[in-house]
Scaffold this motif. Structure first.
Motif, PDB file in Angstrom:
ATOM      1  N   HIS A 115      61.085  49.296  22.585  1.00 48.44           N
ATOM      2  CA  HIS A 115      61.249  50.062  21.351  1.00 48.44           C
ATOM      3  C   HIS A 115      62.637  50.675  21.253  1.00 48.44           C
ATOM      4  CE1 HIS A 115      56.599  50.445  21.367  1.00 48.44           C
ATOM      5  NE2 HIS A 115      57.027  49.266  20.968  1.00 48.44           N
ATOM      6  N   ALA A 116      63.187  51.041  22.398  1.00 45.35           N
ATOM      7  CA  ALA A 116      64.550  51.581  22.401  1.00 45.35           C
ATOM      8  C   ALA A 116      65.521  50.508  21.900  1.00 45.35           C
ATOM      9  CB  ALA A 116      64.938  52.055  23.796  1.00 45.35           C
ATOM     10  N   ARG A 162      64.786  47.989  20.017  1.00 44.74           N
ATOM     11  CA  ARG A 162      64.507  47.758  18.601  1.00 44.74           C
ATOM     12  C   ARG A 162      65.152  48.838  17.721  1.00 44.74           C
ATOM     13  NH1 ARG A 162      58.566  49.203  17.188  1.00 44.74           N
ATOM     14  NH2 ARG A 162      59.479  51.251  17.523  1.00 44.74           N
ATOM     15  N   ASP A 163      65.009  50.094  18.127  1.00 43.75           N
ATOM     16  CA  ASP A 163      65.474  51.198  17.288  1.00 43.75           C
ATOM     17  C   ASP A 163      66.990  51.331  17.293  1.00 43.75           C
ATOM     18  OD1 ASP A 163      62.885  51.692  16.738  1.00 43.75           O
ATOM     19  OD2 ASP A 163      62.852  53.761  17.454  1.00 43.75           O
TER      20      ASP A 163
END
Ligand SMILES: Nc1ncnc2c1ncn2[C@@H]1O[C@H](COP(=O)(O)OP(=O)(O)O)[C@@H](O)[C@H]1O
Ligand SMILES: [Mg+2]
Lengths: 296, 251
Positions: free
Chosen positions: A172-173, A175-176
């Motif tokens: 997620h890191a 992705r963000d």
């Protein structure tokens, strides 16, 4: 219900379970590391053809050809990922689309191996069991339904494990905010490759289950139509959320079947829905539900 | 041996030499500021040191190890943390998760221990969460721990990014304009945080435009202009340096 109708319902359930599993494997890439891959049909196809060829021409047992399908698709994804991930954002999407097209063209034209448009037929029904123990032939529809459900269960557990805890946070890191992720010691490429490879491997496994169910594999099974299907399921359901993807799979696999929509109409409606969702609710139905819940 | 040693660093962009043969050393425990007009190459220098940009010439060593060609994630794992001038968080992760991300890559992977969640793994995670909460409290975000970082105000995100950089307990901190575009109360908070780090013995290289902050906290100041180092010295010396006055006010 008449027996014919009953069989039809089970058939729809099997399709729904397989598509849900495939969509979850796709969401690992699109929803969790945020790479808009359009290559998923290629990995599905590699797995499907691997299983089809090994079970018909080499008479491999089901478990072995399933494992081979997973490995082959994962390997192809890993190898394709090396050049593809040199591209970013739109270029990556276009590159993966190109890869999927090439895979489809190869399937259509490499007649010696895939039989091209003649399709590989006579793929045997799976036989599951432990070596030396009793073997169970998955020959009936309900039996296949349980097999598809078990496969979905496996994918669900893997999806959960991969997208929570430490690994999920790293995904997620990336992705963000890829730049910030690197400053946290995360190698973005490594995690993108990991999600892409695992997603591809799972797609290959589902491809194997799919052809054993249909007992035939044709190049049409791995066209862009499959990409559109997956995009609709994932983006309309809720990208990056397990519940959203499951709801999407049920709505857009079972419903059109039940309504007996003609394939062309289905594509038209899907296209229109994609537009509406992208404009009105980029996070899909899951996002709508969440906003309703938090508005209360 | 200096903790950070930069020798003859050069970075060119089409037509511009953004960093022009800069030498800069930072001793362990020192608090050094890097100042200069907009476009003088401060951020570019940070990007070269942390691996985001490949330098065209020169040498960078951290703790005696060459990091000139290292990728950003490798530099980070060696113990250099940085913040970004453009405030930068993981928008869909919570404030707490934002901090956890910054610690986890500094711990060994041990996939299977993580998978079965051994007691050691659970303790590591509990410790990480405790540390993250302490840091969130430090920057006044304790009550927003479970809010998505994207929903925080600009100032809060800036504080969160600062806390995140502290999470792995880095040996060297590179801060790119931590006090820019925030309100006066927060500027003072930020100043206190930076001084706090210095008192703990951390090594800090600070890029900042706010001269009050720079003059108050720095032991030593390095001045860049057009990519070149034009002066270096104590705050008092820099304040009186004619070249610095020229660079800042002379046009
Ligand atoms: N990625 C880039 N591409 C081209 N030019 C750049 C890039 N980054 C910075 N520059 C140029 O390099 C010079 C130094 O910029 P920068 O390091 O951002 O300065 P500062 O941080 O001191 O304000 C400026 O002239 C800027 O326009
Ligand atoms: Mg700058």
């Amino acid at each position: 219900m008449a027996p014919g109708q009953q069989r039809y319902v089970v058939h729809v359930l099997i399709f729904t379970a397989l598509f849900a599993a495939l969509a979850l494997s796709y969401d690992l890439v699109v929803g969790h590391v945020g790479s808009l891959s359009l290559a998923h049909p290629a990995f599905f196809g590699v797995g499907a053809y691997t299983a089809a060829i090994l079970s018909t021409r080499a008479a491999w047992p089901f478990a072995a050809d399933l494992a081979a399908a997973v490995v082959a698709a994962g390997l192809v994804a890993a190898l394709a990922g090396v050049p593809l991930f040199r591209l970013v954002e739109h270029a990556f999407a276009v590159g993966t689309l190109g890869f999927a097209l090439v895979a489809w063209i190869v399937a259509t034209n490499w007649v010696e191996v895939t039989r091209g448009p003649l399709c590989i037929t006579g793929i045997p029904k799976p036989v599951v069991g432990v070596p030396g123990g009793p073997a169970l032939a998955i020959a009936t529809l309900p039996a296949y339904y349980w097999l598809a459900l078990a496969a979905l269960g496996v994918v669900l557990v893997l999806y959960r494990l991969l997208t929570t805890f430490r690994l999920g946070r790293a995904f997620h890191a990336v992705r963000d905010n890829e730049v910030l992720a690197a400053s946290a010691g995360i190698d973005p490429l490594r995690y993108r490759m990991l999600a892409f490879t695992i997603g591809g491997a799972l797609a290959g496994g589902i491809g194997a289950l799919y052809v054993h169910y249909l007992s035939v594999m044709c190049p049409e099974e791995m066209t862009v139509a499959l990409t559109v299907n997956l995009l609709v399921i994932v983006f309309l359901g809720g990208v990056g959320t397990m519940r959203g993807v499951l709801v999407g799979a049920v709505l857009f696999t079972a419903l059109p079947e039940v309504l007996r929509l003609a394939p062309t109409w289905r594509l038209v409606i899907y296209g229109a829905l994609l537009l509406v969702i992208v404009v009105r609710s980029p996070e899909g139905l899951e996002g709508l539900v969440r906003r309703r819940a938090s508005a209360r | 041996m200096a903790l950070l040693e930069i020798r003859g660093l050069v970075k060119r962009f089409l037509g511009v030499t953004a960093v022009d043969a800069v030498d800069l050393t930072v001793e362990r425990g020192e608090l050094v500021s890097l100042i200069g007009p907009n476009g003088s190459g401060k951020t570019t220098l940070f990007n070269c040191v942390t691996g985001y940009l490949a330098s065209d010439a020169g040498h960078v060593a951290f703790d005696g190890r060459t990091v000139t060609r290292a990728a950003p994630h490798r530099v980070a794992r060696l113990g250099i943390s940085r913040t970004f001038q453009q405030v930068s968080v993981f928008g869909r992760l919570t404030a707490l998760e934002n901090l956890l991300v910054f610690l986890q890559q500094h711990q060994e992977e041990d996939f299977f221990a993580r998978l079965v969640r051994t007691r050691r793994v659970r303790r590591l995670e509990a410790d990480a969460i405790a540390r993250a909460r302490t840091l969130l409290d430090l920057v006044g975000l304790g009550a927003r721990a479970d809010a998505p970082a994207g929903s925080l105000s600009y100032g809060q995100r800036k504080l969160l990014a600062f806390a995140a950089a502290l999470m792995p307990d880095p040996e060297l901190l590179l801060l790119d304009e931590p006090a820019a575009a925030v309100n006066p109360t927060m500027i003072n908070q930020m100043k206190d945080h930076i001084l706090g780090l210095h008192r703990q013995g951390k090594t800090v290289l600070l890029v900042e435009h706010n001269m009050d902050v720079v003059m108050d906290v720095s032991q030593r100041i390095v001045v860049l202009d057009h990519g070149q180092k034009i002066a270096e010295g104590t705050p008092d010396a820099i304040r009186r340096d004619p070249r610095v006055i020229e660079a800042y006010f002379g046009r």
